[in-house]
Design a protein around this motif. Sequence first.
Motif, PDB file in Angstrom:
ATOM      1  N   ARG A  16       1.701   3.964   6.798  1.00  0.00           N
ATOM      2  CA  ARG A  16       2.410   5.813   6.812  1.00  0.00           C
ATOM      3  C   ARG A  16       3.443   5.678   6.948  1.00  0.00           C
ATOM      4  N   ALA A  17       3.984   5.288   7.972  1.00  0.00           N
ATOM      5  CA  ALA A  17       5.346   5.079   7.904  1.00  0.00           C
ATOM      6  C   ALA A  17       6.174   4.767   6.775  1.00  0.00           C
ATOM      7  N   PHE A  18       5.824   3.762   6.245  1.00  0.00           N
ATOM      8  CA  PHE A  18       6.614   3.503   5.114  1.00  0.00           C
ATOM      9  C   PHE A  18       6.201   4.144   3.897  1.00  0.00           C
ATOM     10  N   MET A  19       4.874   5.060   3.638  1.00  0.00           N
ATOM     11  CA  MET A  19       4.961   5.983   2.875  1.00  0.00           C
ATOM     12  C   MET A  19       5.910   7.504   2.962  1.00  0.00           C
ATOM     13  N   GLU A  20       6.482   8.015   4.233  1.00  0.00           N
ATOM     14  CA  GLU A  20       6.806   8.317   4.502  1.00  0.00           C
ATOM     15  C   GLU A  20       8.541   8.820   4.342  1.00  0.00           C
ATOM     16  N   THR A  21       9.191   7.572   4.734  1.00  0.00           N
ATOM     17  CA  THR A  21      10.136   7.182   4.200  1.00  0.00           C
ATOM     18  C   THR A  21      10.287   7.003   2.629  1.00  0.00           C
ATOM     19  N   HIS A  31       4.301   9.478  -2.608  1.00  0.00           N
ATOM     20  CA  HIS A  31       3.950  10.426  -4.169  1.00  0.00           C
ATOM     21  C   HIS A  31       5.172   9.721  -5.011  1.00  0.00           C
ATOM     22  N   THR A  32       6.007   9.358  -4.772  1.00  0.00           N
ATOM     23  CA  THR A  32       7.271   9.037  -5.627  1.00  0.00           C
ATOM     24  C   THR A  32       6.938   7.418  -6.489  1.00  0.00           C
ATOM     25  N   PHE A  67      -6.232   8.757  -8.477  1.00  0.00           N
ATOM     26  CA  PHE A  67      -6.737   8.045  -7.596  1.00  0.00           C
ATOM     27  C   PHE A  67      -6.661   6.599  -6.186  1.00  0.00           C
ATOM     28  N   LEU A  68      -6.182   5.429  -6.916  1.00  0.00           N
ATOM     29  CA  LEU A  68      -5.034   4.229  -6.426  1.00  0.00           C
ATOM     30  C   LEU A  68      -4.180   4.957  -4.936  1.00  0.00           C
ATOM     31  N   GLY A  69      -3.175   6.083  -5.563  1.00  0.00           N
ATOM     32  CA  GLY A  69      -3.596   5.916  -4.023  1.00  0.00           C
ATOM     33  C   GLY A  69      -4.087   7.480  -3.443  1.00  0.00           C
ATOM     34  N   PHE A 109       0.425  -1.578  -0.022  1.00  0.00           N
ATOM     35  CA  PHE A 109      -0.043  -0.409  -0.144  1.00  0.00           C
ATOM     36  C   PHE A 109       1.327   1.189  -0.128  1.00  0.00           C
ATOM     37  N   ALA A 110       2.390   0.714   0.338  1.00  0.00           N
ATOM     38  CA  ALA A 110       2.998   2.432   0.837  1.00  0.00           C
ATOM     39  C   ALA A 110       3.774   2.256  -0.679  1.00  0.00           C
TER      40      ALA A 110
END
Length: 261
Positions: free
Chosen positions: A153-158, A97-98, A104-106, A91-92
């Motif tokens: 959430r943590a993986f997305m930010e990473t 964004h990267t 839409f999926l994001g 999911f991340a």
Amino acid sequence: MLGNFFLRKRMNFLAYFGLLIIIAFVAGVITEYDPVKGFTSIPKAIVWGFTNFYPNVESFEKLPDILQKIRETLLVSVAATVTGGAFAFLFAIFGAHTTRFNVFLGVISRGIAIVFRNIDFSAWAMILLFSFGQNVMTGYFALFFGSFGFLTRAFMETIDEVSGGPVEALKATGAGYFSIVFKSVVPSTMPQMISWVLFAIETNIRQATLVGILTGTGIGFAFDLYYKSLNYHAASLVVVVIVIVILLIEWLSNYVRRVIL
């Protein structure tokens, strides 16, 4: 100009501080909380703890059962965190964004992560009790859902913080999506992700105690059983075992972080 800025900052601070005082006072009135009685009861609680809540010789007869329960709690916590981390990684990738390939999926991925992250472990346990009853699966899924939301959430930010430059460089060379993910995102973010998973395991072991009280499993159930049966010495031994295990897990996870980071 500078004096007006600091004056405005002080006034804002005093306004917020006063608002907090008012909220605390109103909450005390509504709940009929007596702060004087609360503070004066602290010495009595300390005396009661030292005279009743400590392990004795008889309580160590319960140690094998307590160790079995803490083993069950550890295994469930690790399994829920690792599987939650695997789903969180997918999911991340879709939500960061990267690396997202569809807006839409994001948005959907981020929305799911926000929902799961903002529902507490104990709330998940109570919700799942209606479906699974009091058993290990209820505790597992409660920890899994909580871990999934937090780690996503943590993986997305990473991913957004660590992989931005390398991803842009690979895109400029015409690299494909999967090449970008497996040759740039995964190698550059894996140490941080492992660190987050270790942190989530530490948190889940603490949360599993409360979840176990609700689901009737693990070390939380052992503490609840001994405490409600007024066997305070065995209940205190459960607390001691939990503290020792948490300290050992924290030491081990800190060691692994120092090695991989």
